[in-house]
Design a protein around this motif. Structure first.
Motif, PDB file in Angstrom:
ATOM      1  N   GLU A 164      23.140  60.884  24.332  1.00  0.00           N
ATOM      2  CA  GLU A 164      23.855  62.084  24.776  1.00  0.00           C
ATOM      3  C   GLU A 164      23.503  62.508  26.188  1.00  0.00           C
ATOM      4  OE1 GLU A 164      26.135  63.719  23.123  1.00  0.00           O
ATOM      5  OE2 GLU A 164      26.016  62.472  21.320  1.00  0.00           O
ATOM      6  N   ARG A 219      29.973  69.716  35.557  1.00  0.00           N
ATOM      7  CA  ARG A 219      31.233  70.441  35.494  1.00  0.00           C
ATOM      8  C   ARG A 219      30.996  71.949  35.338  1.00  0.00           C
ATOM      9  NH1 ARG A 219      32.881  66.153  32.017  1.00  0.00           N
ATOM     10  NH2 ARG A 219      32.712  67.549  30.211  1.00  0.00           N
ATOM     11  N   LEU A 220      29.997  72.317  34.500  1.00  0.00           N
ATOM     12  CA  LEU A 220      29.689  73.738  34.325  1.00  0.00           C
ATOM     13  C   LEU A 220      29.171  74.365  35.614  1.00  0.00           C
ATOM     14  CD1 LEU A 220      28.000  73.828  30.801  1.00  0.00           C
ATOM     15  CD2 LEU A 220      30.232  74.728  31.425  1.00  0.00           C
ATOM     16  N   ASP A 221      28.344  73.630  36.352  1.00  0.00           N
ATOM     17  CA  ASP A 221      27.860  74.152  37.636  1.00  0.00           C
ATOM     18  C   ASP A 221      29.020  74.413  38.585  1.00  0.00           C
ATOM     19  OD1 ASP A 221      25.303  74.059  36.728  1.00  0.00           O
ATOM     20  OD2 ASP A 221      24.784  72.155  37.709  1.00  0.00           O
ATOM     21  N   PHE A 229      26.340  62.045  28.800  1.00  0.00           N
ATOM     22  CA  PHE A 229      27.444  62.990  28.589  1.00  0.00           C
ATOM     23  C   PHE A 229      27.052  64.416  28.963  1.00  0.00           C
ATOM     24  CE2 PHE A 229      29.672  65.980  25.810  1.00  0.00           C
ATOM     25  CZ  PHE A 229      30.977  65.730  26.186  1.00  0.00           C
ATOM     26  N   SER A 230      25.814  64.825  28.583  1.00  0.00           N
ATOM     27  CA  SER A 230      25.373  66.184  28.903  1.00  0.00           C
ATOM     28  C   SER A 230      25.218  66.385  30.404  1.00  0.00           C
ATOM     29  CB  SER A 230      24.048  66.483  28.196  1.00  0.00           C
ATOM     30  OG  SER A 230      23.029  65.623  28.647  1.00  0.00           O
ATOM     31  N   GLU A 231      24.797  65.363  31.099  1.00  0.00           N
ATOM     32  CA  GLU A 231      24.655  65.473  32.551  1.00  0.00           C
ATOM     33  C   GLU A 231      26.006  65.698  33.208  1.00  0.00           C
ATOM     34  OE1 GLU A 231      22.696  65.624  36.193  1.00  0.00           O
ATOM     35  OE2 GLU A 231      21.949  65.715  34.129  1.00  0.00           O
ATOM     36  N   ASP A 232      27.001  64.959  32.739  1.00  0.00           N
ATOM     37  CA  ASP A 232      28.346  65.138  33.272  1.00  0.00           C
ATOM     38  C   ASP A 232      28.867  66.545  32.965  1.00  0.00           C
ATOM     39  OD1 ASP A 232      30.839  63.999  34.459  1.00  0.00           O
ATOM     40  OD2 ASP A 232      31.614  64.421  32.443  1.00  0.00           O
ATOM     41  N   THR A 233      28.587  67.014  31.722  1.00  0.00           N
ATOM     42  CA  THR A 233      29.013  68.366  31.346  1.00  0.00           C
ATOM     43  C   THR A 233      28.323  69.423  32.198  1.00  0.00           C
ATOM     44  OG1 THR A 233      29.357  67.604  29.075  1.00  0.00           O
ATOM     45  CG2 THR A 233      29.178  69.977  29.424  1.00  0.00           C
ATOM     46  N   ARG A 234      27.056  69.238  32.474  1.00  0.00           N
ATOM     47  CA  ARG A 234      26.320  70.191  33.303  1.00  0.00           C
ATOM     48  C   ARG A 234      26.902  70.281  34.704  1.00  0.00           C
ATOM     49  NH1 ARG A 234      22.627  70.248  37.088  1.00  0.00           N
ATOM     50  NH2 ARG A 234      22.505  67.975  37.131  1.00  0.00           N
ATOM     51  N   GLN A 236      32.113  75.065  37.708  1.00  0.00           N
ATOM     52  CA  GLN A 236      32.865  76.216  37.216  1.00  0.00           C
ATOM     53  C   GLN A 236      32.129  77.530  37.491  1.00  0.00           C
ATOM     54  OE1 GLN A 236      33.609  75.446  33.092  1.00  0.00           O
ATOM     55  NE2 GLN A 236      35.076  73.787  33.482  1.00  0.00           N
TER      56      GLN A 236
END
Length: 535
Positions: free
Chosen positions: A269, A279-281, A272-277, A283
């Protein structure tokens, strides 16, 4: 024991879980402690029994026996003196001795209950005393006073013999009571020595048992957990390829395997979590930029609206002054509408600016005495209060860490609303209370005005929401919305009390200290300075 038997036993113990080891250990410990407790309880009970017998029976019995002897001696002294002199004052010791004798005999009877030897001695004493009294004391005491009694001389030998029997009975009683007390004391000392040995043995056994328990916990739980913790710290340090080695009881080994499975899932994971982070940064940065732009827009828009609005207001007022009455009535009405609309728009923009400044420009937290803030507010509103004839009372208010400007705005809006929304023909009465409610302070502003219907309890706190027309009650409908923003900025809540029906009651809470210090405004200083003159 063969090697196969040892290996079989090892496998059997390796299947034990931590719970099973603890159950077995606790069961063995409880059995040992129960046995030790039983022995200790018996020894303590035995010690207490002997001690109670010694303190409450034998020692008091010996003391009362000595007191009984003194009472009998007082009788003998008084009777002898009375018989030889006939003086009445010698009867007093005799009578006091009789009273003390009866009291001592009754007390000894109660103390020696169940003690056959003691009761026999007491009976012998009672019989000897009764015999002496019957033969000597009572006849002499019955003789008339004033002269020596011949009976004292006649019965001197018989009286001496009878009283010697009394002395012997008292002496024998006291000797046996003393001997019984000494035996009880020796038994107590022997029992106390036994008690010390028993409790010493209990302490040693508890120490040994504690050492065994701690050693078992260290080997069976602490060491495997330390190994598991070291492996987990290695993984937490970034070495996600480090394996978790199962050790210890069966459940700890299962836990190690579960943690290792979790490590493998984390590796899967992580990408995937790094990519999500990321994107959240992105946003979050967009949201912060959007908030800053929105706040800047509010200032700039308010400032830009002020200038054309001032022109509209100035020229419509100029038209009203110069051409008022020269045009028809409809034209004058239109000019009045334009002037009123411009003035209302000016008020709305200023109120909106004040509303946006809450928590940004007014953000100087310090110790604030709410009593003084409310006094200043009442002084500022004194003209309106006097015109309405309002009666305002209050409880003592606390001091809080808050923004003084915002506290003044809060009280000003609440008090002015209570004065404004009064019932026609009735004197406005307003009362302010404060009470501690857990970690917060609860305040209430109660009035006897027109009140707020339950269906509008939430609507009144929305900005620019009005329940009445501007002709009925003036205002922009921003007062309670500003109060809500101020209260929430200081860590509290505000609402209408639905149980109060004789007017309106606004209840709100404030924290003694703000929950956190908000960050500085993101509006550029130049924009803020440009917007400030527009107030």
């Amino acid at each position: 024991m063969t090697a196969d038997e040892r290996q079989s036993r090892t496998r059997w113990f390796s299947a034990w879980t931590t719970r099973r080891w603890l159950r077995v250990g606790v069961a063995v410990s409880l059995v040992v402690l129960a046995l030790l407790g039983t022995v200790g309880t018996w020894v303590l009970g035995r010690t207490q029994t002997i001690s109670d017998d010694l303190v409450n029976v034998r020692s008091p019995a010996l003391t009362v026996a000595i007191r009984l002897e003194a009472a009998v001696l007082n009788q003998e002294t008084g009777i002898r003196g009375y018989g030889l002199t006939g003086l009445p004052e010698f009867i007093t010791p005799y009578e006091q001795g009789l009273t003390e004798q009866e009291a001592s005999l009754a007390e000894l009877t109660g103390l020696l209950e169940g003690n056959r030897v003691g009761l026999d001695d007491l009976k012998a004493v009672r019989d000897a005393v009764a015999k002496w009294q019957e033969r000597v004391a009572r006849p002499i005491a019955a003789a008339p006073a004033g002269s020596p009694s011949p009976m004292a001389t006649q019965r001197a030998a018989a009286g001496k013999e009878a009283f010697d029997d009394v002395r012997a009975a008292l002496s024998g009683q006291q000797e046996r009571l003393y001997a019984g007390r000494e035996r009880a004391r020796d038994d107590l000392m022997d029992t106390m020595v036994l008690r010390n040995w028993v409790f010493g043995a209990i302490a040693v056994l508890i120490a040994v048992l504690t050492a065994l328990i701690f050693e078992g916990l260290r080997r069976g739980i602490n060491t495997p957990l330390e190994r598991l913790g070291a492996d987990a710290r290695a993984v937490a340090g970034g070495d996600f390829g480090h394996p978790i080695t199962p050790t210890g009881p069966a459940d700890l080994r299962n836990l190690s395997r579960e943690i290792d499975f979790m490590r493998q899932r984390l590796v899967q994971e992580l990408a995937f979590s790094e990519d999500t982070r990321l994107r959240l940064d992105a946003q979050t940065a967009d949201l912060q930029r959007s908030n800053a732009e929105l706040e800047q827009f509010a200032y700039v828009a308010s400032h830009d609206l002020q200038e054309p609005l001032r022109k509209v207001s100035s020229f419509t007022q100029l038209l009203q002054r110069r051409y008022g009455g020269q045009l028809d009535s409809r034209a004058d009405q239109y000019i009045d509408f334009a002037v009123d609309g411009a003035n209302r728009m000016q008020t709305l923009i200023n109120d909106l600016l004040d509303f946006s400044r809450v928590g940004r420009l007014h953000n100087s937290h310090q110790s604030v005495d709410l009593d003084k803030v409310l006094e200043r507010t009442l002084s500022e509103l004194s003209v309106g209060i006097e015109e309405a004839g309002a009666e305002i009372t209050r409880d003592p208010l606390p001091a809080l860490v808050a923004d003084p400007t915002q506290m003044g705005m809060l009280w000003q809006n609440l008090i002015s609303n209570a004065v404004k929304f009064r019932r026609p023909g009735e004197t406005p009465k307003i009362h302010v209370t404060a009470a501690r409610e857990g970690e917060l302070w609860r305040f209430e502003v109660t009035d006897n005005g027109i009140g707020i219907a339950p269906e509008y309890a939430d609507k009144v706190f929305v900005i620019f929401q009005r329940l009445h027309t501007k002709d009925t009650y003036t205002g922009s409908g921003i007062g309670l919305a500003m109060c809500k923003k101020i209260v929430e900025f200081h860590g509290g809540t505000i609402g209408i009390d639905p149980e109060y029906h004789d007017g309106a009651r606004i209840a709100f809470t404030l924290a003694p200290r703000p929950p956190e210090s908000p960050g500085p405004s993101t509006v550029p200083e130049a924009t803020r300075a440009e917007a400030e003159p527009a107030r």
